[in-house]
Design a protein around this motif. Structure first.
Motif, PDB file in Angstrom:
ATOM      1  N   ASP A  12       0.839  -1.208   0.000  1.00 27.98           N
ATOM      2  CA  ASP A  12       0.000   0.000   0.000  1.00 27.98           C
ATOM      3  C   ASP A  12       0.874   1.258   0.000  1.00 27.98           C
ATOM      4  OD1 ASP A  12      -2.253  -1.492  -0.027  1.00 27.98           O
ATOM      5  OD2 ASP A  12      -2.719  -1.291   2.117  1.00 27.98           O
ATOM      6  N   ALA A  13       1.885   1.257   0.861  1.00 28.35           N
ATOM      7  CA  ALA A  13       2.768   2.432   0.945  1.00 28.35           C
ATOM      8  C   ALA A  13       3.550   2.612  -0.357  1.00 28.35           C
ATOM      9  CB  ALA A  13       3.741   2.272   2.125  1.00 28.35           C
ATOM     10  N   TRP A  16       1.090   3.978  -3.019  1.00 29.51           N
ATOM     11  CA  TRP A  16       0.595   5.328  -2.662  1.00 29.51           C
ATOM     12  C   TRP A  16       1.706   6.373  -2.820  1.00 29.51           C
ATOM     13  CZ3 TRP A  16       1.375   8.676   1.751  1.00 29.51           C
ATOM     14  CH2 TRP A  16       0.387   9.636   1.923  1.00 29.51           C
ATOM     15  N   LEU A  17       2.865   6.084  -2.239  1.00 32.83           N
ATOM     16  CA  LEU A  17       3.979   7.037  -2.342  1.00 32.83           C
ATOM     17  C   LEU A  17       4.507   7.115  -3.778  1.00 32.83           C
ATOM     18  CD1 LEU A  17       5.980   6.158   0.891  1.00 32.83           C
ATOM     19  CD2 LEU A  17       4.758   8.270   0.444  1.00 32.83           C
ATOM     20  N   ILE A  20       2.398   9.424  -5.792  1.00 25.34           N
ATOM     21  CA  ILE A  20       2.590  10.839  -5.427  1.00 25.34           C
ATOM     22  C   ILE A  20       3.862  11.411  -6.058  1.00 25.34           C
ATOM     23  CG2 ILE A  20       3.113  12.387  -3.485  1.00 25.34           C
ATOM     24  CD1 ILE A  20       1.166  10.735  -1.806  1.00 25.34           C
ATOM     25  N   PHE A 149      13.718  14.947  -1.269  1.00 23.68           N
ATOM     26  CA  PHE A 149      12.688  14.122  -0.620  1.00 23.68           C
ATOM     27  C   PHE A 149      12.026  13.162  -1.615  1.00 23.68           C
ATOM     28  CE2 PHE A 149      13.229  17.202   2.790  1.00 23.68           C
ATOM     29  CZ  PHE A 149      13.282  16.338   3.873  1.00 23.68           C
ATOM     30  N   LEU A 152      14.342  10.371  -1.651  1.00 23.20           N
ATOM     31  CA  LEU A 152      14.210   9.562  -0.434  1.00 23.20           C
ATOM     32  C   LEU A 152      13.050   8.564  -0.591  1.00 23.20           C
ATOM     33  CD1 LEU A 152      15.163   9.253   2.596  1.00 23.20           C
ATOM     34  CD2 LEU A 152      13.239  10.737   3.157  1.00 23.20           C
ATOM     35  N   ILE A 153      11.928   9.076  -1.101  1.00 26.27           N
ATOM     36  CA  ILE A 153      10.758   8.205  -1.279  1.00 26.27           C
ATOM     37  C   ILE A 153      11.034   7.177  -2.382  1.00 26.27           C
ATOM     38  CG2 ILE A 153       8.311   8.180  -1.934  1.00 26.27           C
ATOM     39  CD1 ILE A 153       8.137  10.941  -0.489  1.00 26.27           C
TER      40      ILE A 153
END
Lengths: 518, 85
Positions: A12-13, A16-17, A20, A149, A152-153
């Protein structure tokens, strides 16, 4: 063993990330892939407009004098020369000038090394730099943190992707189901590219983070370990700053060229720049820097006081600080400049493959979301439009920027700004098209077709107006112009081919759908 | 949606934890200062991302924060002890 609940939360993460950051991550990889060739693109932009004299080069000291002539030169600051090379047959000079607050603090020029003629302001050709800046800071100062960032993601997405796929990492290494449904194809594409490019993407994630977010650790270390003494930290990290005190006495019997030659004639030294501090003053220092032949991450930086001839070795193969050496290796790995053209081609292909991975990831998300009936169609449509603009829109905007770099007159006021506006206009137009279209795939095909058309116009323009120049330069061993045009042509044909296939598939779908209804 | 909450824990908690662990490693590693700084630089971000994975794998935002803060308390305690000594 990883539990099902763990994998579900991580998946899920991941999705989702991933969704984005996908838009900016596409910009980072697409522009980064192109920026691997920024030196070549810059030459492609510059060379058709000038002819460089053949013969013996003027000395460095003569070029310095030429650079500051007619400028409001601030001698207490710097004068920097980027040196000519086989592929870059001119000096690029940066002259710090006296200025009021808010005004430009430097002037830059291209200088013919043989005739000494100032050719043009160096900032006029902005395309290569612009694409590079989009890659690492989106062309605005705080952008580097945003990209940090995003990186990072991206790093998290890589690690979580490996965890999600861990059980099948080896078994499904080459699995690509061409005959199965669309979702299986997309998933296989996402996984295969992800696994195969993993060493490359991990290297990019870590090096990108070091470049963009190192400030966090720098501040923490300076505050806690060095009690706020940032300079002490920089000293330990091998960052020697050159800050000679202005003596207000003119220099006497200075031989810049002799000092320069003594530095660059050392074995394996490959100088790339010369910087002068306190030019004309008794305290003047010359700083010569560059790479080392036959060494990954090899670099030298040597500063010499011109009056006393005292030498400060900031960096050389013997006196190398591990932080500097390590960061140089990281930089070389990131930019792919430790080998030849073919390595950068491999980097380019991998970079574009990651762009495809990003798009496949978004399409997987859209597919999954559309299967859940309770979900909003507005969100679905917006995500589709976002994916379209942040991918095909960026491609179109880049094509527009290439066209403008080629056709805008050199003397045009704020030429670099017009190029940026052109890029933004490309993005806005694609956003408008995505907003009003009923079929995102058709819209994607149209945007790719327009991008391909612009690319072909650029190549035709070069062939019509600069064919002789391209031929003469190629015969003299300067092939950047020819190679860059060829690359634009190949990418344009590829874009057109993809667009054509998309259009064909949509037409087949339209023919099939009424039959199904009947 | 607890994804936002977990994200805050992952990014802020992960950052603080990685900084704290790096400071400890920097004090403990038996190497020259430049080597220690380089090692810190290279493994700081993987630590941050490992913490992020830990946070996103949590049941809830509260658990993500508790995990971060628990470990941070221990690590910061070691930081403080080293600073004092």
């Amino acid at each position: 063993m990883l539990s099902k609940a763990f994998l579900k939360r991580i998946t899920d993460a991941h999705s989702w990330l991933g969704l984005i950051i996908s838009g900016l991550l596409f910009v980072v990889f697409f522009c980064g892939s192109i920026a691997l060739y920024r030196a070549e693109i810059n030459e492609w932009a510059v060379q058709p407009h000038f002819s460089f004299a053949q013969g013996e080069h003027k000395s460095v000291s003569e070029i310095m004098e030429i650079a500051i002539t007619g400028q409001n030169f601030d001698a207490k600051e710097h004068l920097t020369l980027l040196l000519p090379s086989k592929e870059t047959p001119y000096y690029r000079a940066y002259v710090d000038v006296l200025h009021n607050e808010g005004e430009e603090d430097h002037a830059s020029f291209l200088i013919d090394p043989v005739s000494g003629e100032k050719l043009v302001e160096g900032d006029k050709f902005f395309l290569a730099e612009f694409i590079y800046k989009l890659h690492y800071d989106l062309n605005f100062s705080a952008g580097s943190y945003i990209i940090g960032f995003v990186t990072l993601i991206f790093f998290f997405a890589l690690v979580s992707g490996v965890l999600i796929h861990a059980k099948k990492l080896v078994a499904n290494f080459f699995k690509y189901r061409t005959e199965q449904n669309k979702r299986s194809k997309l998933l296989d594409m996402h996984n295969v590219i992800g696994v195969m490019s993993l060493p490359f993407t991990l290297m990019y994630a870590i090096s990108g983070l070091i470049f963009n977010l190192v400030i966090i650790y720098q501040i923490a270390f300076a505050l806690v370990l060095y009690k706020g003494d940032q300079q002490a930290l920089l000293d330990d990290a091998g960052y020697v700053s050159i800050q000679p005190q202005w003596q207000d006495k003119p220099w006497k019997n200075i031989d810049i060229d002799h000092v320069y030659q003594q530095i660059v004639n050392r074995e394996n030294y490959q100088p790339t720049f010369v910087r002068m501090y306190n030019y004309g003053d008794e305290s003047a220092v010359i700083h010569v820097g560059g790479g080392m032949a036959k060494q990954l991450g090899g670099r030298f930086d040597i500063a010499t006081e011109l009056t006393s001839l005292q030498e400060t070795v900031i960096n050389d193969p013997v006196n190398t600080n591990m932080v500097r050496k390590g960061l140089q290796v990281v930089a070389n790995l990131h930019f792919g400049n430790y080998a030849g053209f073919d390595l950068r081609l491999l980097y380019f292909i991998l970079g574009i493959a990651v762009c495809i991975l990003i798009v496949a990831g978004n399409l997987l998300w859209l597919d999954k979301y559309s299967r859940q009936r309770e979900n909003s169609t507005k969100v679905l449509r917006f995500t589709g439009q976002y994916t379209l603009v942040s991918t095909a829109g960026v491609i179109l905007a880049t094509a527009v920027a290439f066209l403008l770099e080629r056709v805008l007159p050199i003397g045009l006021h704020e030429r670099d700004q017009i190029l940026i506006y052109g890029f933004i206009a490309g993005l806005v137009l694609s956003a408008i098209a995505a907003y009003f279209t009923n079929n995102l795939k058709t819209c994607l095909a149209h945007l790719l077709t327009i991008s391909a058309f612009i690319g072909i116009v650029v190549v035709c323009y070069d062939l019509i107006f600069f064919f002789n120049k391209i031929a003469v330069l190629a015969m003299n061993g300067q092939t950047n112009l020819a190679w860059t045009d060829l690359a634009i042509l190949v990418l344009s044909v590829f874009s057109y081919w993809v667009a054509n296939r998309l259009t064909k598939k949509e037409k087949e779908k339209l023919i099939l759908e009424p039959q199904v209804m009947v | 949606m607890n994804m936002w909450g977990k994200s805050f824990a992952a990014i802020i908690g992960g950052c603080l934890l990685s900084v704290s662990i790096m400071l400890n490693l920097n004090q403990l590693l038996p190497a020259n200062i430049d080597v220690r700084l380089l090692v810190g630089l290279l493994i700081a971000f993987p630590i941050w991302v490992a913490v992020m994975v830990w946070c996103y794998a949590s049941d809830s935002t509260k658990q993500a924060w508790l995990r971060c803060l628990g470990l941070l308390t221990i690590s910061a305690g070691v930081n403080a002890a080293m600073m004092v000594s």
